[in-house]
Design an enzyme around this catalytic site. Sequence first.
Site, PDB file in Angstrom:
ATOM      1  N   SER A 197      18.328  14.757  54.394  1.00 49.19           N
ATOM      2  CA  SER A 197      19.477  14.914  55.275  1.00 49.19           C
ATOM      3  C   SER A 197      20.165  16.240  55.066  1.00 49.19           C
ATOM      4  O   SER A 197      19.954  16.939  54.082  1.00 49.19           O
ATOM      5  CB  SER A 197      20.479  13.786  55.030  1.00 49.19           C
ATOM      6  OG  SER A 197      21.310  14.116  53.936  1.00 49.19           O
ATOM      7  N   LYS A 198      20.988  16.554  56.042  1.00 44.68           N
ATOM      8  CA  LYS A 198      21.710  17.809  56.009  1.00 44.68           C
ATOM      9  C   LYS A 198      22.682  17.881  54.842  1.00 44.68           C
ATOM     10  O   LYS A 198      23.113  18.945  54.454  1.00 44.68           O
ATOM     11  CB  LYS A 198      22.487  17.999  57.312  1.00 44.68           C
ATOM     12  CG  LYS A 198      21.576  18.173  58.509  1.00 44.68           C
ATOM     13  CD  LYS A 198      22.372  18.142  59.804  1.00 44.68           C
ATOM     14  CE  LYS A 198      21.445  17.741  60.939  1.00 44.68           C
ATOM     15  NZ  LYS A 198      22.117  17.570  62.207  1.00 44.68           N
ATOM     16  N   ARG A 199      23.009  16.721  54.333  1.00 42.49           N
ATOM     17  CA  ARG A 199      23.945  16.711  53.213  1.00 42.49           C
ATOM     18  C   ARG A 199      23.254  17.005  51.887  1.00 42.49           C
ATOM     19  O   ARG A 199      23.882  17.150  50.869  1.00 42.49           O
ATOM     20  CB  ARG A 199      24.661  15.356  53.143  1.00 42.49           C
ATOM     21  CG  ARG A 199      25.715  15.196  54.209  1.00 42.49           C
ATOM     22  CD  ARG A 199      26.350  13.826  54.148  1.00 42.49           C
ATOM     23  NE  ARG A 199      25.416  12.771  54.490  1.00 42.49           N
ATOM     24  CZ  ARG A 199      25.105  12.437  55.741  1.00 42.49           C
ATOM     25  NH1 ARG A 199      25.674  13.073  56.744  1.00 42.49           N
ATOM     26  NH2 ARG A 199      24.248  11.482  55.992  1.00 42.49           N
ATOM     27  N   THR A 200      21.935  17.089  51.944  1.00 41.85           N
ATOM     28  CA  THR A 200      21.189  17.382  50.728  1.00 41.85           C
ATOM     29  C   THR A 200      21.554  18.765  50.205  1.00 41.85           C
ATOM     30  O   THR A 200      21.474  19.742  50.913  1.00 41.85           O
ATOM     31  CB  THR A 200      19.677  17.377  51.015  1.00 41.85           C
ATOM     32  OG1 THR A 200      19.360  16.151  51.615  1.00 41.85           O
ATOM     33  CG2 THR A 200      18.892  17.534  49.738  1.00 41.85           C
ATOM     34  N   LEU A 229      17.343  22.341  58.052  1.00 41.77           N
ATOM     35  CA  LEU A 229      17.315  22.716  59.459  1.00 41.77           C
ATOM     36  C   LEU A 229      16.265  23.789  59.706  1.00 41.77           C
ATOM     37  O   LEU A 229      16.086  24.703  58.898  1.00 41.77           O
ATOM     38  CB  LEU A 229      18.696  23.232  59.880  1.00 41.77           C
ATOM     39  CG  LEU A 229      19.842  22.255  59.581  1.00 41.77           C
ATOM     40  CD1 LEU A 229      21.187  22.882  59.894  1.00 41.77           C
ATOM     41  CD2 LEU A 229      19.647  20.960  60.360  1.00 41.77           C
TER      42      LEU A 229
END
Length: 501
Positions: A255-258, A271
């Site tokens: 996820s982008k929160r990684t 991304l």
Amino acid sequence: MADTSNNNTVRVRFAPSPTGPLHIGGVRTALFNWLFARRHNGIFILRIEDTDRNRYVPGSLEQIIEGLKWLGLYWDEGPEVGGPYGPYIQSQRLDLYRKWANWLLEHDKAYKCYCSKERLEELRKARGSGYDRRCRYLTEEERRAHEEAGDPFVIRFKMPLEGETVINDLIRGPITFHNERLQDLILLKSDGYPTYHLANVVDDHLMRVTHIMRASEWIPTAPLHYQLYKAFGWEMPKIAHLPVILNPNGKGKLSKRTQAFSSSGHKVLVLLHEYREAGYLPEAIVNFLTNIGWSFGEDREIFSVEETIPRFELERINPAGARFSFDKLVWLNGIYIRKKSPEELAELLREPLEKAGLRPDKETLLKVAPLVQERIKTLNEVVDMAGFFFRETVEPAPKDLIGKKMTVEQSIEALRRAADVIKSLPEFNAQTLEEALRALAADMSLKAGQLFGVLRVAVTGQKVSPPLFETMEIVGRDRVLERLEKAEKILGQEVEKGADE
RNA sequence: GCCCCCAUCGUCUAGAGGACCAGGACGUCGCCCUUUCAAGGCGAAAACAGGGGUUCGAAUCCCCUUGGGGGCACCA
């Protein structure tokens, strides 16, 4: 006659939402669909699912398009290219969804629900999950009262209350769901927009999609979609759920929160545009992604899409979730960098250097490219490895200028004598430099490595660099001499400082 | 909590009942090459989650346990 497909033509789609930049997991979904289409001489459709007005992010569509093109995943129908079943942007197809939602209403396969968001919220809190179907059982009077009051409503699907729904997943085999556990999902929101479920089913049918390939987090919605197709009397496309891509540490979906770093110290990117900006090559990304959940066979890890297409079979996809092994991508990227011709690589190196504020000229770039080629794993690393070629001066740290097991004075002498040797060389090139400087080392009773280390830091400003003599040749005699002189001064100041203390 | 999916070296995987004392790759470690760092070459350590079945025979089929993951929105 724009439609060249017949009834047997494989038609697949990639259907992203324009809610932000393209996610690498989304890229994998797109890639597998594309591969499947190419394998079967089918049609690859790009459809934009922008039915959530709140999450829409302007510019995402452009980013998606640009990203897919960069990877070489061109679509046969969709935005920009059109096609026989357009428009391919869902917000331009609203009438269609309303029409089919009403059709379900008229055929008693759906119902209007007047429950407030607050009520649904409470329901969720109290029971853990699920709508209690209150409006499914409204009396005629109650329904009329809501209508007359003009109460806002959503349209919900009437799921069967008993029995089982079996999904035949092409990768996992049959998956059985108990209908009494399933929900009366919302098809049309109170703002008149469809939910994913309605729009997706209507469009897949209308666009003649034959195979659905999507990430496995969608498995729970499959029985809902199945029942929707059934209610419409439409044939459901074949369906396959691709394995999820997990974070490198295995904890949760990528996820982008990684915020993670691989063991090689590279930042784990999520991304697509971040990969591009960090100097990853599209071939490497495609090769890497193909290897997640699918394998080429023949013990091969490195292969092109052209080689993949003829052997891409759904049956060979591994259903298990896979971690994103970032270090392997880094390694692969290095492989693809090494595959480039010097000319291609030189061009690719220009952008990262320019972004770092340097002005690389074509001629130097062409000479530098082969020197860094096997030393960098991402294009951006060229800045640290070879930025000094494009700078007027370098700033070596005093302590780095002192050779291994050498004193400051010895190091100064080494610099001075090396400068003399270099000045007197009839020809200035890698070969003459090496011969002369090896002789100097012997003359000074230094190991070659000791002398070369001092010179390396003086000329490049860094302890790690491309091969010294080739480097010197490119930097040029004048600049080399300037840098040696400057290094000498720096060490001279150290001596004075030491004397003062 | 409920539903669902999954399970081979640390990681990505090969393996679709006998060809497996389990193969490849990344990573790790060692050696070689070497002016640094790489690249390259050679080599090593490293796995069938556990337990029951089925079978002459199981990594491969079935069941249970355990572990991991996904989903339970007027988001997709």
